[in-house]
Enzyme design. Structure first.
Site, PDB file in Angstrom:
ATOM      1  N   ASP A  48     -16.974   4.361  -4.766  1.00 17.94           N
ATOM      2  CA  ASP A  48     -15.549   4.183  -4.477  1.00 17.94           C
ATOM      3  C   ASP A  48     -15.031   5.481  -3.868  1.00 17.94           C
ATOM      4  O   ASP A  48     -15.816   6.404  -3.604  1.00 17.94           O
ATOM      5  CB  ASP A  48     -14.768   3.812  -5.754  1.00 17.94           C
ATOM      6  CG  ASP A  48     -13.555   2.925  -5.450  1.00 17.94           C
ATOM      7  OD1 ASP A  48     -12.720   3.328  -4.606  1.00 17.94           O
ATOM      8  OD2 ASP A  48     -13.442   1.837  -6.038  1.00 17.94           O
ATOM      9  N   GLY A  53     -17.068   8.121  -1.549  1.00 17.84           N
ATOM     10  CA  GLY A  53     -17.237   8.019  -0.109  1.00 17.84           C
ATOM     11  C   GLY A  53     -16.278   7.028   0.497  1.00 17.84           C
ATOM     12  O   GLY A  53     -15.278   6.645  -0.114  1.00 17.84           O
ATOM     13  N   ASP A  54     -16.596   6.591   1.695  1.00 13.52           N
ATOM     14  CA  ASP A  54     -15.752   5.688   2.475  1.00 13.52           C
ATOM     15  C   ASP A  54     -16.613   4.531   2.950  1.00 13.52           C
ATOM     16  O   ASP A  54     -17.528   4.720   3.758  1.00 13.52           O
ATOM     17  CB  ASP A  54     -15.168   6.450   3.668  1.00 13.52           C
ATOM     18  CG  ASP A  54     -14.245   5.605   4.532  1.00 13.52           C
ATOM     19  OD1 ASP A  54     -14.175   4.370   4.332  1.00 13.52           O
ATOM     20  OD2 ASP A  54     -13.593   6.176   5.428  1.00 13.52           O
ATOM     21  N   HIS A  86     -10.919  -9.159   0.112  1.00 13.29           N
ATOM     22  CA  HIS A  86      -9.587  -9.765   0.237  1.00 13.29           C
ATOM     23  C   HIS A  86      -8.507  -8.719   0.524  1.00 13.29           C
ATOM     24  O   HIS A  86      -7.366  -9.078   0.811  1.00 13.29           O
ATOM     25  CB  HIS A  86      -9.245 -10.605  -0.998  1.00 13.29           C
ATOM     26  CG  HIS A  86      -8.845  -9.829  -2.215  1.00 13.29           C
ATOM     27  ND1 HIS A  86      -8.188 -10.418  -3.272  1.00 13.29           N
ATOM     28  CD2 HIS A  86      -9.004  -8.525  -2.575  1.00 13.29           C
ATOM     29  CE1 HIS A  86      -7.960  -9.520  -4.211  1.00 13.29           C
ATOM     30  NE2 HIS A  86      -8.446  -8.371  -3.810  1.00 13.29           N
TER      31      HIS A  86
END
Length: 341
Positions: free
Chosen positions: A205, A231-232, A251
Protein backbone atom coordinates in the site's frame (compact mmCIF):
# COMPACT_ATOMS: atom_id res chain seq x y z
CA UNK A 1 -59.50 -0.81 -4.09
CA UNK A 2 -55.79 -0.19 -4.69
CA UNK A 3 -53.01 -1.73 -2.61
CA UNK A 4 -52.28 1.73 -1.24
CA UNK A 5 -55.83 2.14 0.12
CA UNK A 6 -56.16 -1.15 1.97
CA UNK A 7 -56.60 -0.92 5.72
CA UNK A 8 -53.23 -1.02 7.45
CA UNK A 9 -51.19 -0.43 4.32
CA UNK A 10 -48.42 2.14 4.60
CA UNK A 11 -49.16 5.01 2.21
CA UNK A 12 -46.75 5.28 -0.69
CA UNK A 13 -46.16 8.90 0.28
CA UNK A 14 -44.91 7.77 3.70
CA UNK A 15 -42.55 5.25 2.13
CA UNK A 16 -41.13 7.87 -0.21
CA UNK A 17 -40.86 10.46 2.57
CA UNK A 18 -38.75 8.06 4.61
CA UNK A 19 -36.44 7.68 1.61
CA UNK A 20 -36.26 11.44 1.05
CA UNK A 21 -35.31 12.16 4.65
CA UNK A 22 -32.70 9.43 4.99
CA UNK A 23 -30.00 12.02 5.59
CA UNK A 24 -31.62 12.80 8.95
CA UNK A 25 -30.54 9.36 10.15
CA UNK A 26 -27.03 9.66 8.70
CA UNK A 27 -26.30 12.91 10.49
CA UNK A 28 -27.90 11.87 13.78
CA UNK A 29 -25.74 8.76 13.88
CA UNK A 30 -22.75 10.92 12.98
CA UNK A 31 -23.38 13.16 16.02
CA UNK A 32 -23.53 10.17 18.36
CA UNK A 33 -20.41 8.62 16.82
CA UNK A 34 -18.37 11.82 16.75
CA UNK A 35 -19.20 12.60 20.39
CA UNK A 36 -18.34 9.06 21.48
CA UNK A 37 -21.67 8.49 23.22
CA UNK A 38 -21.46 4.69 22.95
CA UNK A 39 -18.15 4.67 24.83
CA UNK A 40 -19.64 6.80 27.61
CA UNK A 41 -22.64 4.53 28.21
CA UNK A 42 -20.93 1.19 27.52
CA UNK A 43 -20.74 0.18 31.19
CA UNK A 44 -24.02 1.67 32.43
CA UNK A 45 -26.76 4.14 31.42
CA UNK A 46 -25.89 7.78 31.99
CA UNK A 47 -28.02 10.92 32.50
CA UNK A 48 -28.09 13.37 29.63
CA UNK A 49 -26.51 16.09 31.77
CA UNK A 50 -23.42 13.94 32.31
CA UNK A 51 -23.20 13.03 28.63
CA UNK A 52 -23.51 16.67 27.63
CA UNK A 53 -20.85 17.77 30.12
CA UNK A 54 -18.38 15.15 28.90
CA UNK A 55 -18.93 15.92 25.20
CA UNK A 56 -19.31 19.68 25.28
CA UNK A 57 -22.88 19.49 23.98
CA UNK A 58 -26.06 21.25 25.06
CA UNK A 59 -28.03 18.78 27.17
CA UNK A 60 -31.54 19.55 25.83
CA UNK A 61 -30.34 19.35 22.22
CA UNK A 62 -28.28 16.20 22.67
CA UNK A 63 -31.28 14.60 24.36
CA UNK A 64 -33.37 15.26 21.25
CA UNK A 65 -30.80 13.51 19.07
CA UNK A 66 -30.47 10.51 21.36
CA UNK A 67 -34.18 10.01 21.95
CA UNK A 68 -34.71 10.04 18.19
CA UNK A 69 -32.11 7.42 17.34
CA UNK A 70 -33.22 5.42 20.40
CA UNK A 71 -36.55 5.10 18.60
CA UNK A 72 -34.79 3.07 15.90
CA UNK A 73 -32.82 0.91 18.31
CA UNK A 74 -29.61 2.91 18.55
CA UNK A 75 -29.34 3.50 22.33
CA UNK A 76 -32.21 3.12 24.76
CA UNK A 77 -33.79 5.67 27.10
CA UNK A 78 -33.99 3.52 30.24
CA UNK A 79 -35.61 6.34 32.24
CA UNK A 80 -36.52 9.87 31.18
CA UNK A 81 -33.26 11.57 30.24
CA UNK A 82 -31.07 8.53 30.95
CA UNK A 83 -29.54 6.69 27.99
CA UNK A 84 -27.92 3.27 27.73
CA UNK A 85 -26.30 0.96 25.22
CA UNK A 86 -28.05 -1.40 22.78
CA UNK A 87 -26.58 -3.98 20.38
CA UNK A 88 -26.78 -1.47 17.52
CA UNK A 89 -25.29 1.33 19.60
CA UNK A 90 -22.47 -0.98 20.69
CA UNK A 91 -21.25 -0.97 17.08
CA UNK A 92 -20.45 2.74 17.56
CA UNK A 93 -17.93 2.05 20.34
CA UNK A 94 -14.26 2.82 19.73
CA UNK A 95 -11.60 0.18 19.30
CA UNK A 96 -13.80 -2.90 19.38
CA UNK A 97 -13.32 -5.65 16.76
CA UNK A 98 -16.71 -4.88 15.18
CA UNK A 99 -16.63 -1.09 15.58
CA UNK A 100 -18.42 0.91 12.90
CA UNK A 101 -17.65 4.26 14.51
CA UNK A 102 -15.07 5.22 11.85
CA UNK A 103 -17.63 4.46 9.12
CA UNK A 104 -20.28 6.62 10.80
CA UNK A 105 -17.79 9.49 11.09
CA UNK A 106 -16.43 9.09 7.56
CA UNK A 107 -19.88 9.06 5.98
CA UNK A 108 -20.97 12.04 8.07
CA UNK A 109 -18.13 14.40 7.19
CA UNK A 110 -16.46 15.06 3.81
CA UNK A 111 -18.20 12.21 2.03
CA UNK A 112 -21.57 13.54 3.16
CA UNK A 113 -20.79 17.03 1.90
CA UNK A 114 -19.79 15.67 -1.51
CA UNK A 115 -23.29 14.26 -2.06
CA UNK A 116 -24.66 17.81 -2.15
CA UNK A 117 -23.17 18.07 -5.66
CA UNK A 118 -24.38 14.78 -7.14
CA UNK A 119 -26.76 16.63 -9.50
CA UNK A 120 -23.81 18.66 -10.82
CA UNK A 121 -21.88 15.40 -11.17
CA UNK A 122 -24.61 13.77 -13.24
CA UNK A 123 -25.14 16.82 -15.44
CA UNK A 124 -21.51 17.72 -16.14
CA UNK A 125 -19.41 14.63 -15.42
CA UNK A 126 -17.29 16.55 -12.92
CA UNK A 127 -16.80 14.46 -9.79
CA UNK A 128 -18.92 15.82 -6.96
CA UNK A 129 -16.13 15.61 -4.39
CA UNK A 130 -13.78 17.62 -6.59
CA UNK A 131 -16.45 20.27 -7.12
CA UNK A 132 -17.00 20.57 -3.37
CA UNK A 133 -13.37 20.45 -2.21
CA UNK A 134 -11.33 21.52 -5.23
CA UNK A 135 -9.21 18.37 -5.21
CA UNK A 136 -9.55 14.62 -5.68
CA UNK A 137 -10.64 12.49 -2.75
CA UNK A 138 -7.28 10.79 -2.34
CA UNK A 139 -5.55 14.13 -2.87
CA UNK A 140 -7.62 15.50 -0.01
CA UNK A 141 -6.73 12.58 2.26
CA UNK A 142 -3.03 13.08 1.52
CA UNK A 143 -3.27 16.60 2.98
CA UNK A 144 -5.61 15.80 5.89
CA UNK A 145 -4.06 13.11 8.12
CA UNK A 146 -7.05 12.76 10.44
CA UNK A 147 -9.46 12.20 7.55
CA UNK A 148 -6.97 9.71 6.11
CA UNK A 149 -6.78 7.87 9.43
CA UNK A 150 -10.57 7.67 9.71
CA UNK A 151 -10.79 6.41 6.11
CA UNK A 152 -8.26 3.64 6.71
CA UNK A 153 -9.90 2.66 10.00
CA UNK A 154 -13.29 2.52 8.26
CA UNK A 155 -11.91 0.41 5.42
CA UNK A 156 -10.21 -1.94 7.86
CA UNK A 157 -13.37 -2.26 9.93
CA UNK A 158 -15.52 -3.18 6.95
CA UNK A 159 -12.96 -5.61 5.55
CA UNK A 160 -12.58 -7.26 8.95
CA UNK A 161 -16.35 -7.82 9.03
CA UNK A 162 -16.34 -9.61 5.66
CA UNK A 163 -12.91 -11.27 5.66
CA UNK A 164 -14.08 -14.59 7.08
CA UNK A 165 -16.74 -14.88 4.39
CA UNK A 166 -14.04 -14.48 1.74
CA UNK A 167 -11.78 -17.06 3.40
CA UNK A 168 -14.68 -19.50 3.74
CA UNK A 169 -15.63 -19.16 0.07
CA UNK A 170 -12.22 -19.76 -1.53
CA UNK A 171 -9.48 -22.38 -1.19
CA UNK A 172 -6.24 -20.51 -0.48
CA UNK A 173 -4.27 -23.68 0.34
CA UNK A 174 -2.40 -23.91 -3.02
CA UNK A 175 -0.69 -20.54 -2.52
CA UNK A 176 2.66 -20.13 -0.75
CA UNK A 177 2.96 -16.37 -1.28
CA UNK A 178 -0.10 -14.12 -1.03
CA UNK A 179 0.28 -10.49 -2.15
CA UNK A 180 -2.47 -8.06 -1.16
CA UNK A 181 -2.42 -4.92 -3.32
CA UNK A 182 -3.89 -1.80 -1.72
CA UNK A 183 -4.33 -3.86 1.44
CA UNK A 184 -4.83 -1.02 3.90
CA UNK A 185 -4.09 -2.29 7.40
CA UNK A 186 -4.36 -5.89 6.18
CA UNK A 187 -7.45 -7.44 7.79
CA UNK A 188 -8.18 -9.68 4.79
CA UNK A 189 -4.56 -10.74 4.38
CA UNK A 190 -4.40 -11.50 8.11
CA UNK A 191 -7.49 -13.70 7.89
CA UNK A 192 -6.05 -15.58 4.91
CA UNK A 193 -2.70 -16.17 6.63
CA UNK A 194 -4.39 -17.34 9.83
CA UNK A 195 -6.30 -19.89 7.75
CA UNK A 196 -3.09 -21.05 6.00
CA UNK A 197 -0.30 -21.46 8.57
CA UNK A 198 2.30 -22.36 5.92
CA UNK A 199 1.66 -19.35 3.68
CA UNK A 200 3.53 -16.06 3.67
CA UNK A 201 2.16 -12.67 2.76
CA UNK A 202 3.19 -9.30 1.39
CA UNK A 203 1.08 -6.26 2.21
CA UNK A 204 1.41 -3.50 -0.40
CA UNK A 205 0.00 0.00 0.00
CA UNK A 206 1.09 3.62 0.21
CA UNK A 207 4.23 3.93 2.35
CA UNK A 208 2.53 5.56 5.35
CA UNK A 209 -0.27 2.97 5.30
CA UNK A 210 2.12 0.03 4.94
CA UNK A 211 4.19 1.34 7.84
CA UNK A 212 1.12 1.61 10.08
CA UNK A 213 -0.05 -1.85 9.03
CA UNK A 214 2.93 -3.61 10.60
CA UNK A 215 1.49 -3.20 14.09
CA UNK A 216 -1.91 -4.52 12.98
CA UNK A 217 -0.36 -7.60 11.39
CA UNK A 218 1.56 -8.33 14.59
CA UNK A 219 -1.62 -7.93 16.65
CA UNK A 220 -3.35 -10.39 14.30
CA UNK A 221 -0.61 -12.93 14.97
CA UNK A 222 0.81 -13.01 11.44
CA UNK A 223 3.53 -10.38 11.63
CA UNK A 224 6.30 -12.97 11.44
CA UNK A 225 4.93 -14.31 8.13
CA UNK A 226 3.98 -11.07 6.44
CA UNK A 227 6.14 -8.29 5.09
CA UNK A 228 4.98 -4.77 4.30
CA UNK A 229 6.01 -2.85 1.19
CA UNK A 230 5.20 0.77 0.48
CA UNK A 231 4.82 1.97 -3.08
CA UNK A 232 2.54 3.08 -5.89
CA UNK A 233 0.50 0.45 -7.72
CA UNK A 234 0.37 2.72 -10.76
CA UNK A 235 4.15 2.27 -11.07
CA UNK A 236 4.86 -1.31 -10.00
CA UNK A 237 3.82 -3.96 -7.50
CA UNK A 238 5.83 -6.71 -5.73
CA UNK A 239 6.79 -9.60 -7.99
CA UNK A 240 6.43 -13.38 -7.89
CA UNK A 241 3.33 -13.87 -5.81
CA UNK A 242 1.30 -17.03 -6.27
CA UNK A 243 -1.88 -15.03 -5.88
CA UNK A 244 -2.55 -11.30 -6.12
CA UNK A 245 -5.54 -9.94 -4.22
CA UNK A 246 -7.20 -6.63 -5.04
CA UNK A 247 -9.93 -6.14 -2.46
CA UNK A 248 -12.21 -3.11 -2.82
CA UNK A 249 -9.53 -1.43 -4.92
CA UNK A 250 -10.58 -1.29 -8.57
CA UNK A 251 -13.92 0.28 -7.66
CA UNK A 252 -11.89 3.36 -6.63
CA UNK A 253 -10.72 3.92 -10.20
CA UNK A 254 -12.11 4.41 -13.69
CA UNK A 255 -11.44 1.83 -16.40
CA UNK A 256 -8.22 3.41 -17.68
CA UNK A 257 -6.60 3.59 -14.26
CA UNK A 258 -7.88 0.13 -13.32
CA UNK A 259 -6.25 -1.32 -16.43
CA UNK A 260 -2.95 0.32 -15.42
CA UNK A 261 -3.11 -1.42 -12.03
CA UNK A 262 -4.00 -4.75 -13.61
CA UNK A 263 -1.20 -4.52 -16.17
CA UNK A 264 1.31 -3.93 -13.38
CA UNK A 265 -0.02 -7.01 -11.61
CA UNK A 266 0.30 -9.00 -14.84
CA UNK A 267 3.92 -7.92 -15.31
CA UNK A 268 4.78 -8.94 -11.75
CA UNK A 269 2.91 -12.24 -11.78
CA UNK A 270 4.39 -15.63 -12.72
CA UNK A 271 2.63 -17.73 -15.35
CA UNK A 272 1.02 -19.96 -12.72
CA UNK A 273 -0.31 -17.03 -10.69
CA UNK A 274 -3.90 -16.15 -9.90
CA UNK A 275 -5.64 -12.80 -9.64
CA UNK A 276 -8.51 -12.38 -7.18
CA UNK A 277 -10.70 -9.27 -7.27
CA UNK A 278 -12.89 -8.96 -4.16
CA UNK A 279 -15.73 -6.54 -4.82
CA UNK A 280 -19.48 -6.14 -5.04
CA UNK A 281 -20.24 -7.52 -8.50
CA UNK A 282 -23.34 -5.81 -9.85
CA UNK A 283 -26.23 -8.03 -10.94
CA UNK A 284 -28.20 -7.22 -14.05
CA UNK A 285 -31.79 -6.01 -13.70
CA UNK A 286 -33.68 -4.22 -10.95
CA UNK A 287 -33.05 -6.45 -7.94
CA UNK A 288 -32.09 -4.52 -4.79
CA UNK A 289 -28.37 -4.72 -4.10
CA UNK A 290 -26.16 -2.63 -1.83
CA UNK A 291 -23.51 -2.48 -4.55
CA UNK A 292 -25.77 -0.31 -6.70
CA UNK A 293 -25.73 2.36 -4.01
CA UNK A 294 -22.00 1.97 -3.55
CA UNK A 295 -21.65 2.42 -7.31
CA UNK A 296 -23.23 5.87 -6.96
CA UNK A 297 -21.01 6.63 -3.98
CA UNK A 298 -17.93 5.80 -6.04
CA UNK A 299 -19.21 8.15 -8.74
CA UNK A 300 -19.65 10.97 -6.23
CA UNK A 301 -16.31 10.51 -4.48
CA UNK A 302 -13.99 9.35 -7.24
CA UNK A 303 -15.68 9.32 -10.62
CA UNK A 304 -15.32 5.54 -10.37
CA UNK A 305 -17.71 2.59 -10.27
CA UNK A 306 -18.74 -0.90 -9.24
CA UNK A 307 -18.82 -3.38 -12.14
CA UNK A 308 -20.72 -6.30 -13.61
CA UNK A 309 -19.01 -9.58 -14.46
CA UNK A 310 -18.96 -8.56 -18.13
CA UNK A 311 -17.29 -5.26 -17.26
CA UNK A 312 -14.58 -7.16 -15.38
CA UNK A 313 -14.11 -9.32 -18.49
CA UNK A 314 -13.48 -6.15 -20.49
CA UNK A 315 -10.85 -4.94 -18.00
CA UNK A 316 -9.15 -8.33 -18.03
CA UNK A 317 -9.05 -8.51 -21.83
CA UNK A 318 -7.22 -5.18 -21.90
CA UNK A 319 -4.68 -6.14 -19.26
CA UNK A 320 -3.59 -9.70 -20.01
CA UNK A 321 -6.02 -11.76 -17.95
CA UNK A 322 -8.95 -14.08 -18.59
CA UNK A 323 -11.95 -14.42 -16.28
CA UNK A 324 -12.26 -17.90 -14.80
CA UNK A 325 -15.20 -17.63 -12.40
CA UNK A 326 -17.14 -15.40 -10.04
CA UNK A 327 -17.67 -16.84 -6.57
CA UNK A 328 -20.30 -15.28 -4.31
CA UNK A 329 -19.64 -15.06 -0.57
CA UNK A 330 -21.96 -14.79 2.41
CA UNK A 331 -20.97 -11.13 2.82
CA UNK A 332 -22.44 -9.89 -0.48
CA UNK A 333 -18.95 -9.47 -1.89
CA UNK A 334 -17.84 -11.75 -4.71
CA UNK A 335 -14.44 -13.18 -5.57
CA UNK A 336 -13.65 -12.59 -9.24
CA UNK A 337 -10.94 -15.09 -10.21
CA UNK A 338 -8.74 -14.53 -13.26
CA UNK A 339 -5.62 -16.11 -14.73
CA UNK A 340 -2.81 -14.54 -16.74
CA UNK A 341 -2.78 -15.13 -20.49
Amino acid sequence: MTENNRAGAVPLSSILLQMITGYWVTQSLYVAAKLGIADLVADAPKPIEELAAKTGAKAPLLKRVLRTIASIGVFTETEPGIFGITPLAALLRSGTPDSMRPQAIMHGEEQYRAWADVLHNVQTGETAFEKEFGTSYFGYLAKHPEADRVFNEAQAGYTKQVAHAVVDAYDFSPFKTVIDIGAGYGPLLSAILRSQPEARGILFDQPHVAQAAGKRLAEAGVGDRCGTVGGDFFVEVPADGDVYILSLLLHDWDDQRSIEILRNCRRAMPAHGKLLIVELVLPEGEEPFFGKWLDLHMLVLLGAQERTADEFKTLFAASGFALERVLPTASGLSIVEARPI
